[in-house]
Design an enzyme around this catalytic site. Structure first.
Site, PDB file in Angstrom:
ATOM      1  N   HIS A  82       0.844  -1.191   0.000  1.00  0.00           N
ATOM      2  CA  HIS A  82       0.000   0.000   0.000  1.00  0.00           C
ATOM      3  C   HIS A  82       0.877   1.238   0.000  1.00  0.00           C
ATOM      4  O   HIS A  82       1.844   1.336   0.754  1.00  0.00           O
ATOM      5  CB  HIS A  82      -0.920   0.039   1.215  1.00  0.00           C
ATOM      6  N   ASP A 161     -15.088   1.756   6.959  1.00  0.00           N
ATOM      7  CA  ASP A 161     -14.037   2.630   6.438  1.00  0.00           C
ATOM      8  C   ASP A 161     -14.510   3.394   5.210  1.00  0.00           C
ATOM      9  O   ASP A 161     -14.193   4.569   5.037  1.00  0.00           O
ATOM     10  CB  ASP A 161     -12.790   1.818   6.074  1.00  0.00           C
ATOM     11  N   ARG A 168     -14.449  11.923   6.255  1.00  0.00           N
ATOM     12  CA  ARG A 168     -13.209  12.630   6.598  1.00  0.00           C
ATOM     13  C   ARG A 168     -12.786  13.581   5.491  1.00  0.00           C
ATOM     14  O   ARG A 168     -12.264  14.667   5.749  1.00  0.00           O
ATOM     15  CB  ARG A 168     -12.082  11.632   6.875  1.00  0.00           C
ATOM     16  N   SER A 183      -7.689   3.412   8.672  1.00  0.00           N
ATOM     17  CA  SER A 183      -8.330   3.295   7.368  1.00  0.00           C
ATOM     18  C   SER A 183      -7.563   2.331   6.467  1.00  0.00           C
ATOM     19  O   SER A 183      -8.128   1.411   5.877  1.00  0.00           O
ATOM     20  CB  SER A 183      -8.424   4.677   6.710  1.00  0.00           C
ATOM     21  N   LYS A 187      -8.710  -1.987   5.696  1.00  0.00           N
ATOM     22  CA  LYS A 187      -8.927  -2.506   4.332  1.00  0.00           C
ATOM     23  C   LYS A 187      -7.939  -3.615   4.008  1.00  0.00           C
ATOM     24  O   LYS A 187      -8.303  -4.649   3.457  1.00  0.00           O
ATOM     25  CB  LYS A 187      -8.790  -1.379   3.296  1.00  0.00           C
TER      26      LYS A 187
END
Length: 433
Positions: A82, A161, A168, A183, A187
């Site tokens: 990520h 999320d 947000r 967050s 995921k």
């Protein structure tokens, strides 16, 4: 549960219990807690943060708000990557097939771009027919059969999320380390992975503008992973200038395909290889890092990684011929150059302003509802540290008649030319975990 009382207690810096945090997430996911109360709670967290116990409970509740994939019946080590987001960051398109070619399984759930940062899903959808909206069952099959699935967040995976992220974004609570970390990790851990490697960007084009905050974010996510029994590593990498040469969805896919042929820019290739090496190491598949990196470069040169990319394009409904003829994706109507205002050295290149310049052309979104123009963007001919003559082209602007003047104004702010030396920043700043 009295929600205003929980908001007040967090506002005043008190610690909430795991049961209270789970009830908040469940109530919000089910629609019993309205947006305005969750927005107030998010702002309280923004100012008061969460300790490790609270963050672990919060992340676990978000993770379990939907389906948690069990991929244990799929043979092989499942590892994902990520990135916290940047300009020209098309690494996932190269990294995922390269990691599969090297022997890993990569279940990858990605997001869309907003503002000056690009999104993996938008890039993939530049490929004609490519469908990122695969059901969970098909996602499992792709990972099992090909070793890779490239999809967007579904309604079944971490729905809390999905709701909170959108909230947000419109309540000025994006840049909050506990909320960012939970967050991302909710995921990613819902994917059923064995390990995760994080690319934490730092600099003008990243959410984290300084190394201390980037390190804190990386360490926070590593801590969440440890608490939940998942191996997590992180690289802190430079985002003070665009990564690679292309900025814009189709243009970045074209550059990704070139990199999968072994013909990509040096910085993009290097960071991709380093991240895949870290993924292999987290999977306990590295004895000698230098040997492993050499092997990864060979998998780019011999076409093995490109073959995997071609397979996943076809399997997800796209036209695999883009790997041979990228113009199938379409090109912008106009290409003009942006020349150097004077001779000298490119001392600085503000990545955020570069991303906003591409946004002016339609390459990104101001709001989640905006359409993007996949063909437009920027292609650099020169980058930080290189010498230019007056009027020498620094980059190409690919546009369709929208936003050219504003784009140029952004670029004039972004690029500083002087007598040198240039900002000297390593591509990979630090390893964590």
């Amino acid at each position: 549960m009295h929600v205003p009382e929980l908001i007040r207690r967090k506002r005043d810096g008190e610690k909430l219990s795991a049961d209270e945090l789970r009830a908040l997430i469940k109530g919000y996911t089910d629609g019993d807690i309205p947006d305005y109360q969750m927005a107030a709670f998010a702002m309280a967290v923004y100012f008061q943060s969460m300790d490790s116990d609270e963050l672990g409970a919060w992340t676990d509740a978000m993770l379990r708000s939907g389906e948690v994939l069990d991929l244990s019946d799929i043979r092989g080590v499942k590892v994902d990557k990520h990135s916290t987001g940047g300009v020209g960051d098309k690494v996932s398109l190269i990294l995922a097939p390269l990691a599969v070619a090297a022997g890993l399984k990569v279940p990858m759930i990605s997001g869309r771009g907003l503002g000056h940062t690009g999104g993996t899903l938008d890039k993939l959808e530049s490929i004609p027919g490519f469908d990122v909206n695969q059901p969970v069952g098909e996602f499992r099959r792709l990972v099992d059969d090909i070793g890779l699935g490239l999809i967007g967040q579904t309604g079944e995976i971490a729905p809390a999320d999905k709701k909170l992220y959108a909230l947000r974004d419109v309540t000025a609570t994006v840049e909050c380390i506990p909320l960012i970390a939970s967050s991302i990790m909710s995921k990613k851990l819902a994917e059923g992975i064995d390990a995760l490697v994080l690319d934490v960007k730092v600099g003008s084009g990243a959410f984290m503008k300084d190394v201390d905050n980037a390190r804190k974010l990386g360490e926070t996510m590593i801590g969440i992973g440890q608490a939940m029994g998942t191996e997590v590593r992180a690289l802190i990498t430079d985002m003070d200038q665009p990564l690679g040469l292309a900025v814009g969805n189709t243009l970045e896919v074209v550059e990704s395909i070139a990199t999968l042929r072994g013909e990509g820019p040096e910085d993009l290739t290097e960071i991709t290889v380093e991240l895949v090496c870290e993924m292999l190491d987290a999977a306990d598949k590295v004895d000698d890092r230098d040997y492993t990196k050499k092997m990864l470069y060979e998998l780019l040169q011999d076409g093995s990684a490109l073959h995997v990319f071609r397979e996943i394009i076809e399997a997800q409904g796209g036209n695999p011929e883009v790997c041979d003829d990228p113009t199938i994706m379409g090109v912008a109507d106009h290409v003009v150059t942006f020349g150097a205002p004077k001779a000298g050295v490119i001392e600085h290149m503000n990545a955020e302003q570069v991303g906003l310049a591409a946004l002016e052309l339609g390459a990104g979104r101001h709001t989640k509802e905006d359409d993007i123009d996949p063909a437009v963007g920027l292609v650099f001919r020169k980058k930080r540290g290189e010498t230019v003559e007056k009027d020498e082209p620094i980059l190409e602007i690919h546009h369709n008649g929208k936003g050219l003047k504003d784009c140029v104004a952004r670029l004039e702010k972004a690029i500083r030319i002087g007598d040198g030396p240039a900002d000297d920043k390593p591509l990979i700043i630090e390893r964590l975990g």
